[in-house]
Write an enzyme that holds these catalytic residues in place. Structure first.
Site, PDB file in Angstrom:
ATOM      1  CB  CYS A  39      -0.898   0.026   1.278  1.00 19.00           C
ATOM      2  SG  CYS A  39      -1.924  -1.404   1.557  1.00 19.00           S
ATOM      3  CG  HIS A  70      -3.244   3.405   2.648  1.00 20.85           C
ATOM      4  ND1 HIS A  70      -3.755   3.017   1.203  1.00 20.85           N
ATOM      5  CD2 HIS A  70      -3.169   2.400   3.409  1.00 20.85           C
ATOM      6  CE1 HIS A  70      -4.022   1.862   1.350  1.00 20.85           C
ATOM      7  NE2 HIS A  70      -3.656   1.363   2.477  1.00 20.85           N
ATOM      8  CG  ASN A  75      -6.566  -0.953   1.635  1.00 17.47           C
ATOM      9  OD1 ASN A  75      -5.801  -0.441   0.704  1.00 17.47           O
ATOM     10  ND2 ASN A  75      -6.048  -1.374   2.696  1.00 17.47           N
TER      11      ASN A  75
HETATM   12  N1  ACO Z   1     -17.983  -9.005   9.965  1.00 17.85           N
HETATM   13  C1  ACO Z   1     -18.551  -9.304  11.117  1.00 17.85           C
HETATM   14  N2  ACO Z   1     -17.828  -9.548  12.192  1.00 17.85           N
HETATM   15  C2  ACO Z   1     -16.711  -9.680  12.019  1.00 17.85           C
HETATM   16  C3  ACO Z   1     -15.969  -9.354  10.854  1.00 17.85           C
HETATM   17  C4  ACO Z   1     -16.616  -8.927   9.765  1.00 17.85           C
HETATM   18  N3  ACO Z   1     -16.304  -8.606   8.364  1.00 17.85           N
HETATM   19  N4  ACO Z   1     -14.649  -9.309  10.822  1.00 17.85           N
HETATM   20  C5  ACO Z   1     -14.443  -9.679  12.194  1.00 17.85           C
HETATM   21  N5  ACO Z   1     -15.335  -9.796  12.955  1.00 17.85           N
HETATM   22  C6  ACO Z   1     -15.664 -10.148  14.326  1.00 17.85           C
HETATM   23  C7  ACO Z   1     -14.388 -10.985  14.829  1.00 17.85           C
HETATM   24  O1  ACO Z   1     -14.433 -12.138  14.608  1.00 17.85           O
HETATM   25  C8  ACO Z   1     -14.616 -10.480  16.115  1.00 17.85           C
HETATM   26  O2  ACO Z   1     -15.715 -11.269  16.878  1.00 17.85           O
HETATM   27  P1  ACO Z   1     -15.357 -12.069  18.367  1.00 17.85           P
HETATM   28  O3  ACO Z   1     -15.175 -10.634  19.129  1.00 17.85           O
HETATM   29  O4  ACO Z   1     -16.585 -12.575  18.518  1.00 17.85           O
HETATM   30  O5  ACO Z   1     -14.038 -12.614  18.216  1.00 17.85           O
HETATM   31  C9  ACO Z   1     -15.080  -9.190  16.365  1.00 17.85           C
HETATM   32  O6  ACO Z   1     -15.670  -8.867  14.872  1.00 17.85           O
HETATM   33  C10 ACO Z   1     -14.121  -8.251  16.476  1.00 17.85           C
HETATM   34  O7  ACO Z   1     -12.905  -8.368  15.637  1.00 17.85           O
HETATM   35  P2  ACO Z   1     -11.818  -7.367  15.770  1.00 17.85           P
HETATM   36  O8  ACO Z   1     -10.535  -8.083  14.561  1.00 17.85           O
HETATM   37  O9  ACO Z   1     -11.149  -7.367  16.933  1.00 17.85           O
HETATM   38  O10 ACO Z   1     -12.196  -6.018  15.033  1.00 17.85           O
HETATM   39  P3  ACO Z   1     -11.415  -4.704  15.125  1.00 17.85           P
HETATM   40  O11 ACO Z   1     -12.305  -3.852  15.790  1.00 17.85           O
HETATM   41  O12 ACO Z   1      -9.976  -4.766  15.338  1.00 17.85           O
HETATM   42  O13 ACO Z   1     -11.681  -4.429  13.594  1.00 17.85           O
HETATM   43  C11 ACO Z   1     -10.363  -4.401  11.365  1.00 17.85           C
HETATM   44  C12 ACO Z   1     -10.981  -5.210  12.460  1.00 17.85           C
HETATM   45  C13 ACO Z   1     -11.410  -3.515  10.600  1.00 17.85           C
HETATM   46  C14 ACO Z   1      -9.721  -5.271  10.439  1.00 17.85           C
HETATM   47  C15 ACO Z   1      -9.451  -3.348  12.134  1.00 17.85           C
HETATM   48  O14 ACO Z   1      -8.557  -3.990  13.031  1.00 17.85           O
HETATM   49  C16 ACO Z   1      -8.367  -2.760  11.209  1.00 17.85           C
HETATM   50  O15 ACO Z   1      -8.980  -1.716  10.271  1.00 17.85           O
HETATM   51  N6  ACO Z   1      -7.297  -2.923  11.134  1.00 17.85           N
HETATM   52  C17 ACO Z   1      -6.209  -2.306  10.172  1.00 17.85           C
HETATM   53  C18 ACO Z   1      -6.359  -2.893   9.031  1.00 17.85           C
HETATM   54  C19 ACO Z   1      -5.700  -2.250   7.985  1.00 17.85           C
HETATM   55  O16 ACO Z   1      -5.427  -0.972   7.886  1.00 17.85           O
HETATM   56  N7  ACO Z   1      -5.415  -3.269   6.776  1.00 17.85           N
HETATM   57  C20 ACO Z   1      -4.526  -2.725   5.808  1.00 17.85           C
HETATM   58  C21 ACO Z   1      -3.347  -2.233   5.980  1.00 17.85           C
HETATM   59  S1  ACO Z   1      -2.090  -2.152   4.824  1.00 17.85           S
HETATM   60  C22 ACO Z   1      -2.884  -2.293   3.363  1.00 17.85           C
HETATM   61  O17 ACO Z   1      -3.613  -1.560   2.985  1.00 17.85           O
HETATM   62  C23 ACO Z   1      -3.127  -3.690   2.579  1.00 17.85           C
END
Ligand code: ACO
Length: 326
Positions: A115, A249, A279
């Site tokens: 990215c 980004h 993204n």
């Molecule tokens: N739909 C419904 N529930 C979901 C989903 C979904 N798509 N995905 C995860 N969950 C659930 C999980 O299973 C978890 O359930 P549990 O509590 O029963 O175990 C709950 O939601 C919370 O999951 P977390 O992973 O803790 O959720 P979080 O609040 O951290 O959000 C996210 C996840 C959106 C991925 C966040 O961590 C994030 O944005 N991280 C950065 C990602 C990023 O920027 N990536 C790209 C970077 S580099 C590039 O651009 C390639």
């Protein structure tokens, strides 16, 4: 750094027609619009048709940028395609793109730093121009993340999309490169990776798909983007309140809002389009930049900050004085 005269003469967009909404995803995945919108800000994303590859949208973006710039394709000395999803490993996608656009005197290379790719490519283009090796460089950032997404993994499938953006950079004013910064921390690479590749084959198809520790990336992302921007702005000797527009980004709205808070900038000064595209990796900053220009949010003389992060884990930022001639 002494400001270096380089001008973005044209910008372009290459977006697939196919739109996939959160509700569409919820038909096959255990997810829903409410979760995706609240946690990420994403509402839909574009997905490229199966019979097309990255070069298709990279060419669309490059063509628009070249047309806007007025630069003859034969005067492009280097074409860089920043991507983690090239059409093939050989030839470089940049070779196909340069040929299709009529850039017959151009060197061509792909650059992969996920990215952060567009920012690295932009800085590389400026270095080529500053050294005198190139007068005009076509920089394209684009990805087809749909091809490397595990569509059964709801933790990643809801985040990614396809698209490309392009910029033509030319030596000389009225624009200026005021500051830049980039880097990578390879020891954190496991937070965002594809474990198999051409020289590391695997029998497991999911090893060829993106794996992510979302929380680890989230923690890294805000700090990396904010710290890098501070270094670029220090090089530019530009206080944050003189920044007219930030193009970050587009990974997650919560990351962008948290960065804006740390920068002390109102969200009106920060571009957000991830609601429409998700993204798009190396495509995200040039797409947002091209859209901001079309919307009249960028004017000659504006100070523009581009900032991002990505697989590597990596980061980059650029401070520009805008001098678009079009
Ligand atoms: N739909 C419904 N529930 C979901 C989903 C979904 N798509 N995905 C995860 N969950 C659930 C999980 O299973 C978890 O359930 P549990 O509590 O029963 O175990 C709950 O939601 C919370 O999951 P977390 O992973 O803790 O959720 P979080 O609040 O951290 O959000 C996210 C996840 C959106 C991925 C966040 O961590 C994030 O944005 N991280 C950065 C990602 C990023 O920027 N990536 C790209 C970077 S580099 C590039 O651009 C390639």
């Amino acid at each position: 750094m002494t400001p270096f005269p380089v001008t973005v003469r044209g910008l372009g967009l290459g977006l697939p027609a196919g739109v996939v909404t959160n509700d569409d995803l919820a038909k096959t995945l255990d997810t829903n619009d409410e979760w995706i919108s609240a946690r990420t800000g994403i509402r839909s994303r574009r997905v490229l048709e199966d019979d097309k590859a990255l070069s298709h949208i990279a060419i669309l973006a490059g063509k628009e940028a070249l047309e806007e710039s007025g630069v003859d394709p034969n005067d492009i000395h280097l074409t860089i395609v920043a991507t983690v999803t090239p059409d093939t490993f050989m030839p470089a996608t940049a070779c196909r793109v340069a040929a299709a656009l009529g850039c017959h005197q151009s060197g061509a290379l792909d650059l992969n730093i996920a990215c952060s790719g567009f920012l690295y490519a932009f800085i590389t283009a400026c270095a080529q121009i500053k050294s005198g090796l190139a007068q005009n460089v076509l920089v394209i950032g684009g990805d087809t993340l749909s091809r490397i997404t595990n569509w059964e993994d709801r933790r990643t499938a809801v985040l990614f999309g396809d698209g490309a953006g392009a910029a033509v950079l030319s030596a000389g004013g009225p624009g200026e490169l005021l500051g830049y910064d980039y880097g990578a921390k390879g020891h954190l690479s496991e937070a965002l990776q594809i474990t198999a590749g051409p020289s590391r084959p695997s029998d497991n198809p999911t090893d060829y798909k993106t794996q992510m520790d979302g929380r680890a990336v989230f923690r890294f992302a805000t700090a990396a983007m904010v710290d890098s921007s501070r270094r670029s702005l220090a090089m530019a000797q530009l206080p944050l309140d003189k920044v007219d527009l930030v193009v970050p980004h587009q990974a997650n709205l919560r990351i962008i809002e948290s960065a804006a808070k740390k920068w002390g900038l109102p969200m009106e000064k920060v571009c957000v389009n991830l609601d429409k595209y998700g993204n798009v990796s190396a495509g995200s900053i040039p797409i947002a930049l091209a859209e901001a220009k079309k919307e009249g949010r960028i004017k000659p003389g504006h100070h523009i900050l581009l900032a991002g992060f990505g697989g590597g884990l990596s980061w980059g930022s650029v401070v520009l004085k805008w001098g678009n001639l079009c």
